[in-house]
Design an enzyme around this catalytic site. Structure first.
Site, short mmCIF file in Angstrom:
data_model
loop_
_atom_site.label_atom_id
_atom_site.label_comp_id
_atom_site.label_asym_id
_atom_site.label_seq_id
_atom_site.Cartn_x
_atom_site.Cartn_y
_atom_site.Cartn_z
N CYS B 130 30.78 -50.26 112.94
CA CYS B 130 32.20 -50.37 112.61
C CYS B 130 32.56 -51.84 112.43
O CYS B 130 32.33 -52.66 113.32
CB CYS B 130 33.07 -49.76 113.71
N GLY B 243 29.68 -42.11 101.64
CA GLY B 243 30.31 -43.16 100.85
C GLY B 243 30.94 -42.64 99.57
O GLY B 243 30.26 -42.40 98.58
#
Lengths: 259, 305
Positions: B130, B243
């Site tokens: 992250c 993605g």
């Protein structure tokens, strides 16, 4: 909560202000004042995200949204034609609390600019329940107050204010509010929606006058359904914390908002 | 009929569609919109051991065909998750994967140790990627050694399978993938968001409270696809592609490149029905092409003549 492909059945435009009527039975049936919908303005990846709109009005099987053209999303939406479909999710969020006995009680509903959007639905509901809604409707200039007639048609008392004095009270809506407080001293509660700075000033006045108040807060919404945690606002609860405006609000009590 | 089942080795899925962490809340938020049991697996929002504040707003900014976010992993912590969310979520009978976070390396171990004894968790996904947790945008997944250490530590702390989620913000994604595999990860998922920023030219302020944020959405799909392709050709463990997957065709591209499953992320925020819509689009494609088993399409990319 429903995902619906709602047909646009009505449209009105006043310069950069737009009112759209949408046919959407399930959402109309469940909607409460202060709740909102998320609309996908086109089928493209740009703009990517849905846009939130307060539910402005509800009548049998229909809802209305009222917005100002401010960016790419609202521009595209303003170009939609009657008969086209709009993909929406709603009703979302927690609305205004008017659950206590409303009968004969007096309320100030304070809307700045596009913040007027949810207050029309709220005023109608208060009136229907036997309460007395008094609407303060402020903007920069006369042309930014296109909804006045709509309130008059519903026989809802509305006091306009303009910063340039072209209509109604000459000055800020916050000053009008202070002035109006002198006229009525048994206000049950105030409901506020508008720009952050305006609401902050109203909150100061409300606190000074020990008024119960609810505010519909604005934030950048990602999803509108409580999944992304993008829209948080700071509240005073068991401790200070970031709370999702979309699913726990957008309406919050003045007692817990940290301006 | 198309056989959509996927065998990742350590877990069997009824189909290749998994919801990506941070885009699907704790799962229950989506139950009004779709039947959760029809999804391949649900990855819940990243959990630290304790409740976490997250970053100051604005946390979201829309960009062309994408969005930046800097949520900062605000969340409820493992105890509240185990008590209030997990029992309801397990009722749906959908595989639940917990995305695991840690401020320090050893917090990852504490999270998996605590949750391993709870009923209903299929496996863990390590969030070492992250970009929103530290001010400089750094995370363990930018370093092969750091990645190795955390994966190793977590593998020693749980018997459950572990997926390691990689960051695209690196010079060579294969190095990191190899480290994760050597440390014993059971699977690899990629990509997390791409570090980015945006500026308001009127106020000259960053658009995000945290200055940096992670870019996601259709805009990042080509990058994700390239990285998945590289990793698939480097490691033996199953790879899950993430993605910019918004449509069946997007998911199919990842499968053809060699991903054994895919995660749907940002699409959930716009279309809460996205996971099942994408699944149906895959099914339609297979039927049209006479493909009877979805696994037959995986890794069938034809490069060259």
């Amino acid at each position: 909560m429903f995902v619906d492909s709602a047909q646009i059945i009505g449209k009105k435009i006043w310069s950069d202000w737009v009112l759209l009527s949408l046919k959407t039975y399930k959402i109309a049936e469940q909607a409460r004042p202060g709740q909102f919908i998320m609309a996908k303005v086109n089928d493209s990846f740009h703009p990517l995200l849905r846009r939130p709109f307060s539910i402005h009005n509800v009548s049998s099987g229909e809802i209305e949204i009222f917005f100002q053209i401010v960016g790419i999303g609202t521009t595209i939406l303003s170009e939609k034609k009657v008969g086209e479909k709009l993909n929406i999710i709603g009703p979302l969020g927690k609305g205004f609390n008017i659950t206590s006995s409303v009968q004969n009680k007096e309320y100030y509903l304070i809307g700045g600019g596009r913040g007027i959007a949810p207050l029309f639905f709220l005023a109608k509901e208060i009136k229907k329940a036997g309460g007395k809604p008094y609407v303060l409707y402020g903007a920069k200039t006369e042309k930014d107050l296109p909804l006045l007639k709509k309130f008059w048609d519903e026989e809802i008392q509305v006091y306009p204010s303009t910063e340039d004095g072209t209509l109604g009270w000459h000055g800020l809506i916050t000053e009008l509010f202070e002035h109006k407080l002198k006229e009525r001293n048994k206000i049950e509660k105030i409901f506020v929606c508008g720009p952050h700075e305006m609401m902050k000033k109203i909150a100061l006045i409300a606190e000074k006058n020990k008024l119960d108040a609810e505010y519909s807060l604005e934030s950048i919404f990602g999803c509108g359904i409580g999944a992304c945690w993008g829209c948080v606002v700071k509240l005073r609860r068991e401790k200070e914390k970031w709370v999702k405006a979309c699913s726990e609000g957008p309406v919050f009590s003045g007692k817990e908002i940290i301006w | 009929m198309v056989d959509l089942t996927i065998n990742l080795g350590f877990i069997k899925l009824r189909n290749p569609i998994i919801t990506a962490s941070g885009t699907f809340g704790y799962g229950l938020e989506f139950s009004p919109f779709l039947d959760l049991r029809e999804i391949g697996a649900i990855i819940v929002k990243g959990l630290y051991f304790n409740e976490r504040e997250g970053n100051p707003p604005p946390r979201i900014f829309e960009t062309p065909c994408g969005m930046l976010n800097s949520i900062g992993l605000q969340g409820i912590g493992v105890k509240k998750f185990a008590e209030e969310i997990l029992p309801k979520l397990t009722d749906y009978g959908v595989p639940i994967i917990v995305n695991v976070c840690g401020e320090e390396d050893d917090e990852y171990a504490r999270v998996v140790e605590f949750l391993s004894s709870k009923k209903g968790i299929s496996c863990f996904e390590l969030n070492i990627s992250c970009p929103n947790v530290r001010k400089d945008g750094k995370c363990p997944a930018i370093s092969p050694e750091w990645t190795y250490n955390i994966v190793k530590l977590v593998k020693q702390s749980t018997k459950k399978p572990v997926i390691t989620k990689l960051s695209p913000n690196v010079t060579d994604i294969t190095e990191i993938a190899i480290s994760a595999e050597e440390a014993g990860t059971d699977g690899i998922s990629l990509i997390n968001t791409i570090l980015g920023m945006a500026v308001d030219i009127e106020t000259r302020k960053p658009r995000l409270g945290n200055v940096f944020g992670g870019l996601s959405g259709p805009a990042i799909k080509p990058i994700a696809l390239r990285m998945v392709y590289q990793v698939v050709n480097t490691v033996k463990v199953p790879v899950i592609g993430i993605g910019g997957i918004f449509k069946g065709v997007d998911a199919l591209e990842f499968l053809i490149v060699g991903a054994k499953a895919v995660q749907v992320g940002t699409a959930n925020l716009i279309d809460p029905l996205a996971p099942l819509r994408i699944l149906n689009e895959i099914k339609d494609f297979c039927e049209k092409k006479g493909i009877t088993k979805i696994e037959d399409i995986i890794g069938t990319l034809k490069v060259g003549d």
